[in-house]
Design a protein around this motif. Structure first.
Motif, short mmCIF file in Angstrom:
data_model
loop_
_atom_site.label_atom_id
_atom_site.label_comp_id
_atom_site.label_asym_id
_atom_site.label_seq_id
_atom_site.Cartn_x
_atom_site.Cartn_y
_atom_site.Cartn_z
N THR A 15 0.81 -1.31 0.00
CA THR A 15 0.45 0.09 -0.09
C THR A 15 0.37 0.92 0.01
O THR A 15 0.78 2.25 -0.94
CB THR A 15 -1.34 0.18 1.22
N SER A 16 2.05 1.76 1.19
CA SER A 16 3.10 1.67 0.85
C SER A 16 3.26 2.91 -0.78
O SER A 16 3.45 4.12 -1.10
CB SER A 16 3.67 2.07 1.29
N ALA A 17 3.29 1.84 -1.50
CA ALA A 17 4.02 1.92 -2.78
C ALA A 17 2.89 2.62 -3.66
O ALA A 17 3.30 3.51 -4.70
CB ALA A 17 3.69 1.24 -3.90
N LEU A 18 1.28 2.50 -3.50
CA LEU A 18 0.41 2.65 -4.05
C LEU A 18 0.16 4.08 -2.93
O LEU A 18 0.06 4.74 -4.44
CB LEU A 18 -1.14 2.55 -3.95
N LEU A 19 0.55 4.58 -1.91
CA LEU A 19 0.87 6.15 -1.53
C LEU A 19 1.45 7.12 -2.19
O LEU A 19 1.18 7.99 -2.32
CB LEU A 19 1.04 5.82 -0.24
N ALA A 20 2.99 6.35 -2.42
CA ALA A 20 4.03 7.19 -2.88
C ALA A 20 3.55 7.49 -4.97
O ALA A 20 3.80 8.48 -5.50
CB ALA A 20 4.86 6.58 -3.24
N LEU A 21 2.24 6.63 -5.01
CA LEU A 21 2.27 7.10 -6.38
C LEU A 21 1.18 7.43 -6.90
O LEU A 21 1.01 8.94 -7.44
CB LEU A 21 2.02 5.62 -7.82
N ALA A 22 0.65 7.66 -5.84
CA ALA A 22 -0.81 9.04 -5.97
C ALA A 22 -0.25 10.40 -5.96
O ALA A 22 -0.44 11.36 -6.00
CB ALA A 22 -1.29 8.21 -4.73
N GLN A 23 0.43 9.89 -4.41
CA GLN A 23 1.33 11.50 -4.36
C GLN A 23 2.58 11.96 -5.58
O GLN A 23 2.02 13.26 -5.62
CB GLN A 23 2.53 11.23 -3.09
N ARG A 24 3.12 11.28 -6.16
CA ARG A 24 3.31 11.70 -7.55
C ARG A 24 2.90 12.31 -8.22
O ARG A 24 3.72 13.08 -9.05
CB ARG A 24 4.23 10.70 -7.78
N TYR A 25 1.35 11.75 -8.75
CA TYR A 25 0.92 11.86 -9.80
C TYR A 25 -0.24 12.80 -9.79
O TYR A 25 -0.91 13.09 -10.44
CB TYR A 25 0.59 10.79 -11.03
N CYS A 26 -0.29 12.82 -8.95
CA CYS A 26 -2.13 13.14 -8.41
C CYS A 26 -1.62 14.75 -7.40
O CYS A 26 -0.82 15.14 -6.37
CB CYS A 26 -3.09 12.83 -7.32
N ARG A 27 -2.34 15.87 -7.51
CA ARG A 27 -2.23 17.01 -6.60
C ARG A 27 -3.19 17.24 -5.87
O ARG A 27 -4.36 17.52 -6.17
CB ARG A 27 -2.04 18.39 -8.07
N PRO A 28 -3.11 17.74 -4.95
CA PRO A 28 -4.58 18.25 -3.50
C PRO A 28 -5.50 19.19 -4.25
O PRO A 28 -6.70 18.77 -3.57
CB PRO A 28 -3.09 18.39 -2.46
N GLN A 67 -11.14 -8.52 8.53
CA GLN A 67 -11.62 -7.34 8.43
C GLN A 67 -11.74 -6.59 9.59
O GLN A 67 -11.50 -5.24 8.85
CB GLN A 67 -13.36 -7.47 8.61
N GLN A 68 -10.89 -6.41 10.31
CA GLN A 68 -10.49 -5.19 10.94
C GLN A 68 -9.29 -4.60 10.55
O GLN A 68 -8.59 -3.61 10.70
CB GLN A 68 -10.29 -5.57 12.50
N LEU A 69 -8.41 -6.20 9.93
CA LEU A 69 -6.91 -5.93 9.84
C LEU A 69 -7.29 -4.77 8.33
O LEU A 69 -6.50 -4.09 8.04
CB LEU A 69 -5.83 -6.66 9.06
N ALA A 70 -8.39 -4.50 7.62
CA ALA A 70 -8.26 -3.62 6.57
C ALA A 70 -8.69 -2.75 7.01
O ALA A 70 -8.80 -1.45 6.16
CB ALA A 70 -10.03 -4.94 5.77
N GLU A 71 -9.68 -2.28 7.56
CA GLU A 71 -10.45 -1.61 8.82
C GLU A 71 -9.01 -0.38 8.38
O GLU A 71 -9.22 0.68 8.61
CB GLU A 71 -11.58 -2.03 9.30
N ARG A 72 -8.27 -1.15 9.36
CA ARG A 72 -6.58 0.02 9.63
C ARG A 72 -6.27 -0.31 8.93
O ARG A 72 -5.98 1.69 9.16
CB ARG A 72 -6.42 -1.06 10.88
N ALA A 73 -5.97 -0.94 8.21
CA ALA A 73 -5.07 -0.12 6.75
C ALA A 73 -5.72 0.94 5.71
O ALA A 73 -5.14 1.87 5.54
CB ALA A 73 -5.35 -1.29 5.78
N VAL A 74 -7.69 0.68 5.44
CA VAL A 74 -7.73 2.42 4.70
C VAL A 74 -7.51 3.64 5.85
O VAL A 74 -7.89 4.41 5.12
CB VAL A 74 -9.62 2.30 4.59
N ALA A 75 -7.99 3.38 7.05
CA ALA A 75 -8.02 4.47 8.18
C ALA A 75 -6.89 4.94 8.15
O ALA A 75 -6.30 6.00 8.35
CB ALA A 75 -8.44 4.07 9.42
N GLN A 76 -5.23 3.83 8.27
CA GLN A 76 -3.47 4.38 7.61
C GLN A 76 -3.92 5.03 6.45
O GLN A 76 -3.02 6.43 7.19
CB GLN A 76 -2.89 3.43 8.35
N THR A 77 -4.37 4.44 5.39
CA THR A 77 -4.38 5.38 4.41
C THR A 77 -4.44 6.48 3.60
O THR A 77 -3.90 7.51 3.44
CB THR A 77 -4.71 4.10 2.97
#
Length: 154
Positions: A15-28, A67-77
Motif C-alpha cells: 500500500t505504501s507504494a500506491l500512496l507514493a504513486l498517488a502523491q507523485r501523480y496527483c495534486r491536492p 476485516q479489522q486488518l482491512a479497516e485499519r489499513a484504510v484508516a491509516q491510508t
C-alpha cells in the motif's frame, strides 16, 4: 472541481507504494482521492464496517481479524493522504474485488485508478488471473499499476 481518483489497496505493505504513486501523480488541489479495499465477501463478517459482537469474534476469528486488518489499513491510508494535503475518502466493502473496483470507479466517474500488481508465474496467471489484469479489461479509463515485488517464491 477536484477530479476523482480511485486507489484500490489491500492490507499489505505494498500500500505504501500506491500512496507514493498517488502523491507523485496527483495534486491536492486537482484531485480527490478515494480509497477502496474490497474484502472477498466469503471472508467478510459485515458488508460495511460495524462493531463486532462477542459471538462473531469467537465464531469467526479469522474473518474478524481480516476485516479489522482491512479497516485499519484504510484508516491509516486515509490519514496518510490527508496528512499530505489531499481530500480523501474511502472504506472497505465486502464484494468480489474486481467488481467492487470497477463499480466504484464508474460510480465516482474517476479519471484514474491506481492499484497494485502481483507477479505471478505463467501457470499462476492461467489458474487465477490477477485482479489488475481483470480491471484493465473492464474499464475505459487509465489504470496506473504499481508492480509489487515478490516477497516469496512458491
Amino acid at each position: 472541481m477536484p477530479r476523482p481518483v480511485l486507489i484500490a489497496i489491500d492490507a499489505s505493505p505494498a500500500t505504501s507504494a500506491l500512496l507514493a504513486l498517488a502523491q507523485r501523480y496527483c495534486r491536492p488541489d486537482e484531485h480527490q482521492l478515494h480509497v477502496l479495499l474490497a474484502i472477498d465477501s466469503t471472508f467478510a463478517v459485515h458488508g460495511q464496517p460495524a462493531p463486532y459482537t462477542e459471538g462473531e469474534l469467537s465464531e469467526y476469528p479469522a474473518a474478524c481479524d481480516e476485516q479489522q486488518l482491512a479497516e485499519r489499513a484504510v484508516a491509516q491510508t486515509l490519514q496518510s493522504l490527508r496528512d499530505a494535503g489531499f481530500t480523501a475518502q474511502g472504506g472497505t466493502v465486502a464484494a468480489e474485488p474486481v467488481k467492487a473496483i470497477v463499480d466504484q470507479a464508474q460510480a465516482l466517474d474517476c479519471e484514474l485508478i491506481i492499484m497494485g500488481h502481483r507477479h505471478l508465474s505463467r501457470l499462476g496467471r492461467l489458474l487465477d488471473p490477477s485482479i489488475s489484469s481483470k480491471v484493465l479489461d473492464r474499464v475505459q479509463i487509465p489504470v496506473l499499476v504499481a508492480a509489487i515485488a515478490k516477497s516469496f517464491e512458491i
